[in-house]
Design a protein around this motif. Structure first.
Motif, mmCIF file in Angstrom:
data_model
loop_
_atom_site.group_PDB
_atom_site.id
_atom_site.type_symbol
_atom_site.label_atom_id
_atom_site.label_comp_id
_atom_site.label_asym_id
_atom_site.label_seq_id
_atom_site.Cartn_x
_atom_site.Cartn_y
_atom_site.Cartn_z
ATOM 1 N N ARG A 52 0.820 -1.212 0.000
ATOM 2 C CA ARG A 52 0.000 0.000 0.000
ATOM 3 C C ARG A 52 0.857 1.267 0.000
ATOM 4 O O ARG A 52 0.457 2.282 -0.565
ATOM 5 N N TYR A 53 2.010 1.193 0.617
ATOM 6 C CA TYR A 53 2.844 2.392 0.768
ATOM 7 C C TYR A 53 4.210 2.213 0.102
ATOM 8 O O TYR A 53 5.224 1.976 0.768
ATOM 9 N N PRO A 54 4.275 2.331 -1.223
ATOM 10 C CA PRO A 54 5.571 2.224 -1.897
ATOM 11 C C PRO A 54 6.489 3.388 -1.496
ATOM 12 O O PRO A 54 6.024 4.424 -1.028
ATOM 13 N N ARG A 55 7.765 3.202 -1.676
ATOM 14 C CA ARG A 55 8.764 4.195 -1.247
ATOM 15 C C ARG A 55 8.891 5.311 -2.283
ATOM 16 O O ARG A 55 9.907 5.467 -2.964
ATOM 17 N N ASN A 56 7.831 6.092 -2.412
ATOM 18 C CA ASN A 56 7.833 7.240 -3.317
ATOM 19 C C ASN A 56 6.812 8.248 -2.803
ATOM 20 O O ASN A 56 6.189 8.049 -1.752
ATOM 21 N N SER A 57 6.638 9.340 -3.531
ATOM 22 C CA SER A 57 5.745 10.397 -3.061
ATOM 23 C C SER A 57 4.295 9.914 -2.960
ATOM 24 O O SER A 57 3.551 10.340 -2.075
ATOM 25 N N LEU A 58 3.887 9.009 -3.860
ATOM 26 C CA LEU A 58 2.534 8.472 -3.811
ATOM 27 C C LEU A 58 2.326 7.653 -2.535
ATOM 28 O O LEU A 58 1.311 7.799 -1.846
ATOM 29 N N GLY A 59 3.303 6.805 -2.210
ATOM 30 C CA GLY A 59 3.208 6.004 -0.995
ATOM 31 C C GLY A 59 3.191 6.878 0.246
ATOM 32 O O GLY A 59 2.438 6.617 1.198
ATOM 33 N N PHE A 60 3.994 7.931 0.223
ATOM 34 C CA PHE A 60 4.039 8.850 1.367
ATOM 35 C C PHE A 60 2.695 9.546 1.553
ATOM 36 O O PHE A 60 2.197 9.683 2.674
ATOM 37 N N ARG A 61 2.098 9.992 0.466
ATOM 38 C CA ARG A 61 0.808 10.693 0.562
ATOM 39 C C ARG A 61 -0.290 9.759 1.084
ATOM 40 O O ARG A 61 -1.141 10.176 1.878
ATOM 41 N N LYS A 62 -0.258 8.524 0.654
ATOM 42 C CA LYS A 62 -1.233 7.552 1.169
ATOM 43 C C LYS A 62 -1.041 7.364 2.667
ATOM 44 O O LYS A 62 -2.004 7.277 3.426
ATOM 45 N N TRP A 63 0.217 7.277 3.065
ATOM 46 C CA TRP A 63 0.563 7.100 4.481
ATOM 47 C C TRP A 63 0.019 8.259 5.317
ATOM 48 O O TRP A 63 -0.557 8.064 6.382
ATOM 49 N N CYS A 64 0.185 9.474 4.814
ATOM 50 C CA CYS A 64 -0.320 10.664 5.497
ATOM 51 C C CYS A 64 -1.845 10.693 5.511
ATOM 52 O O CYS A 64 -2.475 10.934 6.545
ATOM 53 N N ASN A 65 -2.441 10.471 4.344
ATOM 54 C CA ASN A 65 -3.898 10.551 4.238
ATOM 55 C C ASN A 65 -4.600 9.499 5.083
ATOM 56 O O ASN A 65 -5.679 9.751 5.641
ATOM 57 N N ASP A 66 -4.003 8.325 5.192
ATOM 58 C CA ASP A 66 -4.618 7.270 6.006
ATOM 59 C C ASP A 66 -4.646 7.655 7.474
ATOM 60 O O ASP A 66 -5.602 7.344 8.193
ATOM 61 N N GLU A 67 -3.605 8.338 7.945
ATOM 62 C CA GLU A 67 -3.621 8.794 9.342
ATOM 63 C C GLU A 67 -4.685 9.874 9.531
ATOM 64 O O GLU A 67 -5.406 9.887 10.529
ATOM 65 N N ASN A 68 -4.792 10.767 8.555
ATOM 66 C CA ASN A 68 -5.813 11.809 8.627
ATOM 67 C C ASN A 68 -7.215 11.198 8.694
ATOM 68 O O ASN A 68 -8.079 11.650 9.457
ATOM 69 N N THR A 69 -7.430 10.150 7.891
ATOM 70 C CA THR A 69 -8.733 9.490 7.876
ATOM 71 C C THR A 69 -8.991 8.742 9.186
ATOM 72 O O THR A 69 -10.094 8.775 9.731
ATOM 73 N N MET A 70 -7.951 8.091 9.673
ATOM 74 C CA MET A 70 -8.085 7.252 10.863
ATOM 75 C C MET A 70 -8.419 8.067 12.115
ATOM 76 O O MET A 70 -9.251 7.679 12.929
ATOM 77 N N TYR A 71 -7.759 9.236 12.264
ATOM 78 C CA TYR A 71 -7.910 10.003 13.504
ATOM 79 C C TYR A 71 -8.498 11.399 13.292
ATOM 80 O O TYR A 71 -8.525 12.199 14.214
ATOM 81 N N GLY A 72 -8.936 11.697 12.063
ATOM 82 C CA GLY A 72 -9.409 13.041 11.734
ATOM 83 C C GLY A 72 -10.438 13.596 12.692
ATOM 84 O O GLY A 72 -10.272 14.696 13.239
ATOM 85 N N ALA A 73 -11.501 12.869 12.935
ATOM 86 C CA ALA A 73 -12.573 13.349 13.811
ATOM 87 C C ALA A 73 -12.119 13.385 15.266
ATOM 88 O O ALA A 73 -12.412 14.330 16.012
ATOM 89 N N TYR A 74 -11.385 12.373 15.663
ATOM 90 C CA TYR A 74 -10.933 12.250 17.049
ATOM 91 C C TYR A 74 -10.008 13.397 17.445
ATOM 92 O O TYR A 74 -10.115 13.968 18.530
ATOM 93 N N GLU A 75 -9.074 13.772 16.539
ATOM 94 C CA GLU A 75 -8.096 14.789 16.899
ATOM 95 C C GLU A 75 -8.678 16.205 16.883
ATOM 96 O O GLU A 75 -8.027 17.143 17.336
ATOM 97 N N ARG A 76 -9.902 16.345 16.406
ATOM 98 C CA ARG A 76 -10.533 17.668 16.414
ATOM 99 C C ARG A 76 -11.370 17.914 17.669
ATOM 100 O O ARG A 76 -12.034 18.945 17.779
ATOM 101 N N GLU A 77 -11.340 17.001 18.596
ATOM 102 C CA GLU A 77 -12.017 17.206 19.866
ATOM 103 C C GLU A 77 -11.250 18.252 20.681
ATOM 104 O O GLU A 77 -10.063 18.062 20.968
ATOM 105 N N PRO A 78 -11.892 19.359 21.060
ATOM 106 C CA PRO A 78 -11.203 20.476 21.722
ATOM 107 C C PRO A 78 -10.459 20.092 23.002
ATOM 108 O O PRO A 78 -9.397 20.649 23.292
#
Length: 399
Positions: A232-258
């Motif tokens: 899922r995460y090849p060693r290139n810019s595409l793999g890096f972006r997926k890695w970042c976006n997956d974390e955003n998706t995984m914790y997006g709502a949770y990390e916005r709790e004040p």
């Protein structure tokens, strides 16, 4: 913790205990190299070792490069068994050829052993200080000054696992006769051991990418278990972006709790600065780490040197001399009196991993997290501005 009592009492105890061991008493003082993971710690330590011809130390005794006769991490000071530890232990502690179960025979590495620094020099000692997880929610990486400070002094040591080593081995298994099992113990030492500190800083964007590469490297050590992750995460810019976006998706709502942010003194509106930032959690972790490192250095009250990883590419010789001068070390020479060669410094180009707009948005987020004039000043060289004309000029520079 590192024990009770005032700093003065702790220092008196260290001094009195140190007097009982002449060789330990004559050793230099600790110079912490405080570094966010994957910001150039390994290269900097190697640079100092090769340039000075002397070894360095670490908070993490499991990293010791050479096995020892009793399979334990070797502390720099006999009166501080909780660390730090030599990366290359003195010769009297060297292994006689016994093989660790988790490692390999280390006799071959002895040819690369470095002696300990002279007593007049400081001992460069690695620490990563605070929380440094990847793909984790705010409660796992937000921390205060006190916990960060304690983690700067904490690490681990390698000790024999008596419960496993006491078991009788099969006499017919010749390969196992000399094998030793060991385990990790977590430790914390006294701040009174620290004489100075180096704060290592790397470009936040390159640092985040390097952390991604490190995680990928660790996963590839067990491809059977992590094959889907690796795919899922090849060693290139595409793999890096997926890695970042997956974390955003995984914790997006949770990390916005004040509550997560107000607990640490942040305005709950800080989450609005996440918008447009690729890998915004990585940027928050980076910024928080550096501002807490600044406060830790101030709390220690010791001389501090700031080192930028990228400066090695501009003037490796000059940066090396600055490091050696700060540590009171001299440049090593070969048998013919020539200065030894420095390790090659290589820097990859990751300019296509983030757009200029993303860099500008991340720069503003980092400023909001740091909220410290000194911290903003230290990181200013990495910031990209929203100013349209500057964006045009930066685009032209890249072209």
């Amino acid at each position: 913790g590192f024990g009770g009592g005032s700093q003065q009492q702790q220092q008196q105890q260290l001094d009195s205990e140190g007097d009982s061991d002449e060789s330990t008493k004559q050793r230099g003082k600790i110079a912490l190299i405080m570094s966010y993971p994957n910001s150039g710690t390994s290269y900097t330590s190697k640079l100092v070792r090769q340039a000075s011809g002397t070894t360095t130390a670490t908070n993490y005794g499991m990293e010791t490069l050479i096995s020892t006769t009793d399979h334990k991490s070797v502390p720099v000071y006999n009166y501080s068994l909780d660390g730090p530890y030599w990366l290359h232990p003195p010769s009297q502690f060297m292994d006689d050829g016994t093989t660790d179960v988790e490692g390999t025979n280390t006799l071959q590495t002895k040819r690369e052993v470095f002696p300990i620094p002279p007593s007049t020099a400081s001992i460069l000692t690695k620490t990563h200080c605070g929380i440094r997880c990847t793909h984790c929610p705010p409660p796992m990486y937000l921390e205060n000054e006190e916990t960060f400070f304690q983690r700067c002094l904490s690490g681990s040591r390698k000790v024999p696992d008596k419960s496993k080593n006491s078991k009788k081995l099969d006499d017919n298994d010749n390969n196992n006769k000399k094998k030793q099992y060991y385990k990790k113990e977590y430790v914390t030492y006294s701040p009174n051991l620290i004489h100075s500190a180096i704060h290592l800083i790397r470009n936040p964007f390159d640092n985040a990418i390097s952390r991604f590469h490190h995680e990928l490297k660790e996963r590839t050590k067990n491809p059977t278990k992590y094959q889907s992750w690796i795919n899922r995460y090849p060693r290139n810019s595409l793999g890096f972006r997926k890695w970042c976006n997956d974390e955003n998706t995984m914790y997006g709502a949770y990390e916005r709790e004040p509550l997560h942010w107000t607990k640490y003194g942040y305005d709950p509106d800080i989450t609005k600065y996440f918008e447009g930032v690729s890998c915004h959690a990585e940027m928050v972790r980076y910024a928080l780490w550096h501002v807490l490192a600044i406060r830790t250095a101030e709390r220690l009250g010791v001389p501090i040197m700031y080192v930028y990883y990228e400066d090695y590419a501009e003037d490796l010789e000059g940066e090396t001399e600055k490091l050696l001068s700060f540590l009171n070390l001299t440049r090593s020479v070969d048998e013919e009196g020539n200065q030894v060669e420095l390790p090659e410094f290589r820097q990859s180009d990751y300019s296509d991993y983030f757009t200029l707009e993303e860099r500008a948005a991340a720069s503003e987020l980092i400023r909001r997290v740091v909220r410290n004039e000194k911290g903003i000043e230290l990181l200013d060289r990495y910031f990209t501005e929203w100013d349209f004309q500057k964006l045009v000029e930066q685009a032209q520079d890249i072209v």
